[in-house]
Design a protein around this motif. Structure first.
Motif, PDB file in Angstrom:
ATOM      1  N   HIS A 122       0.817  -1.211   0.000  1.00  0.00           N
ATOM      2  CA  HIS A 122       0.000   0.000   0.000  1.00  0.00           C
ATOM      3  C   HIS A 122       0.852   1.263   0.000  1.00  0.00           C
ATOM      4  CE1 HIS A 122      -3.185  -2.824   0.844  1.00  0.00           C
ATOM      5  NE2 HIS A 122      -2.535  -3.248   1.910  1.00  0.00           N
ATOM      6  N   GLU A 123       1.987   1.233   0.690  1.00  0.00           N
ATOM      7  CA  GLU A 123       2.844   2.418   0.718  1.00  0.00           C
ATOM      8  C   GLU A 123       3.378   2.760  -0.672  1.00  0.00           C
ATOM      9  OE1 GLU A 123       3.144   0.644   4.871  1.00  0.00           O
ATOM     10  OE2 GLU A 123       3.097  -0.100   2.822  1.00  0.00           O
ATOM     11  N   TRP A 124       3.759   1.728  -1.431  1.00  0.00           N
ATOM     12  CA  TRP A 124       4.274   1.987  -2.767  1.00  0.00           C
ATOM     13  C   TRP A 124       3.178   2.487  -3.698  1.00  0.00           C
ATOM     14  CZ3 TRP A 124       8.989   3.075  -3.332  1.00  0.00           C
ATOM     15  CH2 TRP A 124       9.977   2.442  -2.571  1.00  0.00           C
ATOM     16  N   ASN A 125       1.948   2.076  -3.449  1.00  0.00           N
ATOM     17  CA  ASN A 125       0.836   2.607  -4.230  1.00  0.00           C
ATOM     18  C   ASN A 125       0.655   4.091  -3.937  1.00  0.00           C
ATOM     19  OD1 ASN A 125      -1.384   2.547  -6.007  1.00  0.00           O
ATOM     20  ND2 ASN A 125      -2.801   2.209  -4.320  1.00  0.00           N
ATOM     21  N   THR A 126       0.809   4.479  -2.689  1.00  0.00           N
ATOM     22  CA  THR A 126       0.735   5.898  -2.332  1.00  0.00           C
ATOM     23  C   THR A 126       1.825   6.690  -3.056  1.00  0.00           C
ATOM     24  OG1 THR A 126      -0.174   5.400  -0.136  1.00  0.00           O
ATOM     25  CG2 THR A 126       0.876   7.553  -0.429  1.00  0.00           C
ATOM     26  N   VAL A 127       3.045   6.156  -3.079  1.00  0.00           N
ATOM     27  CA  VAL A 127       4.147   6.813  -3.787  1.00  0.00           C
ATOM     28  C   VAL A 127       3.831   6.923  -5.278  1.00  0.00           C
ATOM     29  CG1 VAL A 127       6.588   6.668  -4.413  1.00  0.00           C
ATOM     30  CG2 VAL A 127       5.857   6.044  -2.101  1.00  0.00           C
ATOM     31  N   LEU A 128       3.253   5.860  -5.844  1.00  0.00           N
ATOM     32  CA  LEU A 128       2.892   5.869  -7.264  1.00  0.00           C
ATOM     33  C   LEU A 128       1.892   6.984  -7.573  1.00  0.00           C
ATOM     34  CD1 LEU A 128       2.825   4.479 -10.108  1.00  0.00           C
ATOM     35  CD2 LEU A 128       0.898   3.124  -9.241  1.00  0.00           C
ATOM     36  N   ILE A 129       0.869   7.111  -6.738  1.00  0.00           N
ATOM     37  CA  ILE A 129      -0.161   8.127  -6.964  1.00  0.00           C
ATOM     38  C   ILE A 129       0.448   9.525  -6.904  1.00  0.00           C
ATOM     39  CG2 ILE A 129      -2.272   9.156  -6.022  1.00  0.00           C
ATOM     40  CD1 ILE A 129      -3.016   6.292  -5.055  1.00  0.00           C
ATOM     41  N   PHE A 130       1.235   9.790  -5.870  1.00  0.00           N
ATOM     42  CA  PHE A 130       1.873  11.105  -5.750  1.00  0.00           C
ATOM     43  C   PHE A 130       2.808  11.362  -6.929  1.00  0.00           C
ATOM     44  CE2 PHE A 130       0.214  11.395  -1.539  1.00  0.00           C
ATOM     45  CZ  PHE A 130       0.364  12.713  -1.130  1.00  0.00           C
ATOM     46  N   THR A 131       3.527  10.341  -7.373  1.00  0.00           N
ATOM     47  CA  THR A 131       4.468  10.508  -8.482  1.00  0.00           C
ATOM     48  C   THR A 131       3.754  10.843  -9.781  1.00  0.00           C
ATOM     49  OG1 THR A 131       6.048   8.974  -7.472  1.00  0.00           O
ATOM     50  CG2 THR A 131       6.284   9.396  -9.827  1.00  0.00           C
ATOM     51  N   MET A 132       2.652  10.144 -10.075  1.00  0.00           N
ATOM     52  CA  MET A 132       1.925  10.402 -11.308  1.00  0.00           C
ATOM     53  C   MET A 132       1.284  11.791 -11.302  1.00  0.00           C
ATOM     54  SD  MET A 132       2.339   7.867 -13.366  1.00  0.00           S
ATOM     55  CE  MET A 132       3.982   7.643 -12.729  1.00  0.00           C
ATOM     56  N   ILE A 133       0.744  12.188 -10.165  1.00  0.00           N
ATOM     57  CA  ILE A 133       0.213  13.548 -10.062  1.00  0.00           C
ATOM     58  C   ILE A 133       1.358  14.545 -10.176  1.00  0.00           C
ATOM     59  CG2 ILE A 133      -0.866  15.203  -8.456  1.00  0.00           C
ATOM     60  CD1 ILE A 133      -2.635  12.882  -7.509  1.00  0.00           C
ATOM     61  N   GLY A 134       2.510  14.189  -9.617  1.00  0.00           N
ATOM     62  CA  GLY A 134       3.690  15.044  -9.717  1.00  0.00           C
ATOM     63  C   GLY A 134       4.179  15.196 -11.144  1.00  0.00           C
ATOM     64  N   ILE A 135       4.105  14.125 -11.919  1.00  0.00           N
ATOM     65  CA  ILE A 135       4.535  14.199 -13.325  1.00  0.00           C
ATOM     66  C   ILE A 135       3.680  15.204 -14.085  1.00  0.00           C
ATOM     67  CG2 ILE A 135       4.551  12.928 -15.507  1.00  0.00           C
ATOM     68  CD1 ILE A 135       5.586  10.511 -13.975  1.00  0.00           C
ATOM     69  N   TRP A 136       2.360  15.111 -13.880  1.00  0.00           N
ATOM     70  CA  TRP A 136       1.489  16.044 -14.603  1.00  0.00           C
ATOM     71  C   TRP A 136       1.694  17.477 -14.110  1.00  0.00           C
ATOM     72  CZ3 TRP A 136      -0.568  16.182 -19.063  1.00  0.00           C
ATOM     73  CH2 TRP A 136      -1.507  17.160 -19.374  1.00  0.00           C
ATOM     74  N   THR A 137       1.822  17.648 -12.793  1.00  0.00           N
ATOM     75  CA  THR A 137       2.074  18.975 -12.241  1.00  0.00           C
ATOM     76  C   THR A 137       3.393  19.533 -12.756  1.00  0.00           C
ATOM     77  OG1 THR A 137       0.900  18.352 -10.198  1.00  0.00           O
ATOM     78  CG2 THR A 137       2.289  20.305 -10.103  1.00  0.00           C
ATOM     79  N   SER A 138       4.405  18.682 -12.884  1.00  0.00           N
ATOM     80  CA  SER A 138       5.711  19.111 -13.398  1.00  0.00           C
ATOM     81  C   SER A 138       5.606  19.579 -14.841  1.00  0.00           C
ATOM     82  CB  SER A 138       6.712  17.960 -13.291  1.00  0.00           C
ATOM     83  OG  SER A 138       6.883  17.553 -11.957  1.00  0.00           O
ATOM     84  N   MET A 139       4.806  18.868 -15.633  1.00  0.00           N
ATOM     85  CA  MET A 139       4.634  19.268 -17.026  1.00  0.00           C
ATOM     86  C   MET A 139       3.922  20.613 -17.122  1.00  0.00           C
ATOM     87  SD  MET A 139       3.690  15.660 -18.892  1.00  0.00           S
ATOM     88  CE  MET A 139       3.609  16.438 -20.497  1.00  0.00           C
ATOM     89  N   VAL A 140       2.905  20.799 -16.283  1.00  0.00           N
ATOM     90  CA  VAL A 140       2.181  22.073 -16.277  1.00  0.00           C
ATOM     91  C   VAL A 140       3.092  23.206 -15.839  1.00  0.00           C
ATOM     92  CG1 VAL A 140       0.277  23.356 -15.224  1.00  0.00           C
ATOM     93  CG2 VAL A 140      -0.063  20.985 -15.910  1.00  0.00           C
ATOM     94  N   SER A 141       3.880  22.964 -14.783  1.00  0.00           N
ATOM     95  CA  SER A 141       4.765  24.010 -14.273  1.00  0.00           C
ATOM     96  C   SER A 141       5.856  24.351 -15.285  1.00  0.00           C
ATOM     97  CB  SER A 141       5.386  23.580 -12.943  1.00  0.00           C
ATOM     98  OG  SER A 141       6.201  22.426 -13.107  1.00  0.00           O
TER      99      SER A 141
END
Length: 205
Positions: A122-141
């Protein structure tokens, strides 16, 4: 005799894990106030984040439904069904959002999230979710930075205008990877701090 001693103690409600993606999105918008990622609270800008959140919820849904005893299928059947649904919905997301990349993110968050969640990681799933949202946020920024920064500078000595594409590209990369690093770190922190609060602790070593 009661068999409650066979149940793990401190296990959170199964549905609380669905709050992880909205929490990551909230942190993205809170960070935007200070770091100016270029996020705006408009419907079109929110759609990609909503799609990622939906994918995260669907990825956890099989475990949640099993824990609530709503479904009782074998792991093979559940995995196959989740794979098919992930492929169909990711294609729908790519068409609706007009972005194949967002469709890929949707698929990764849903199916890879399901695999991690169903195997107790479950912890790695949490990291995955934050990372994918981070990827999109990084592209927008990075796109916001690129739109607001000129590619030219004037040399004071002769007043001529010079292209500085290399420096501009390096700056874009710096913004992208720094923003992504922030979300990966936040995901790792959230994975530790939220276990037994929003998600069960991993049962794998």
């Amino acid at each position: 005799m009661s068999m409650d001693h066979d149940k793990p103690t401190g296990t959170p409600n199964a549905m609380l894990g669905w709050l992880i993606a909205p929490l990551a999105i909230l942190m993205a918008f809170l960070a935007d106030y200070g770091l100016d990622f270029g996020l705006v609270l408009e419907m079109n800008e929110m759609k990609p984040f909503a799609a990622i959140a939906i994918a995260a919820v669907l990825g956890m849904a099989p475990r949640v439904l099993k824990e609530m005893e709503i479904i009782n299928t074998s792991a093979a059947v559940t995995s196959l069904a989740t794979l098919v649904v992930s492929l169909v919905l990711s294609e729908g997301a790519s068409i609706y959002l007009d972005s194949n990349f967002l469709g890929l993110i949707f698929f990764i968050v849903m199916f890879e999230g399901y695999l991690l969640d169903s195997k107790g990681r479950h912890e790695w799933n949490t990291v995955l979710i934050f990372t994918m949202i981070g990827i999109w946020t990084s592209m927008v920024s990075a796109a916001n930075f690129g739109d607001n920064q000129t590619k030219f500078y004037t040399l004071a000595a002769d007043g001529n205008e010079y292209l500085r594409n290399s420096a501009w590209q390096e700056a874009l990369g710096f913004v992208f990877f720094n923003t992504l690093a922030v979300f990966i770190i936040l995901g790792l922190l959230a994975a530790v701090l939220l276990r037994r609060v929003l998600t069960p602790a991993t049962d794998k070593k």
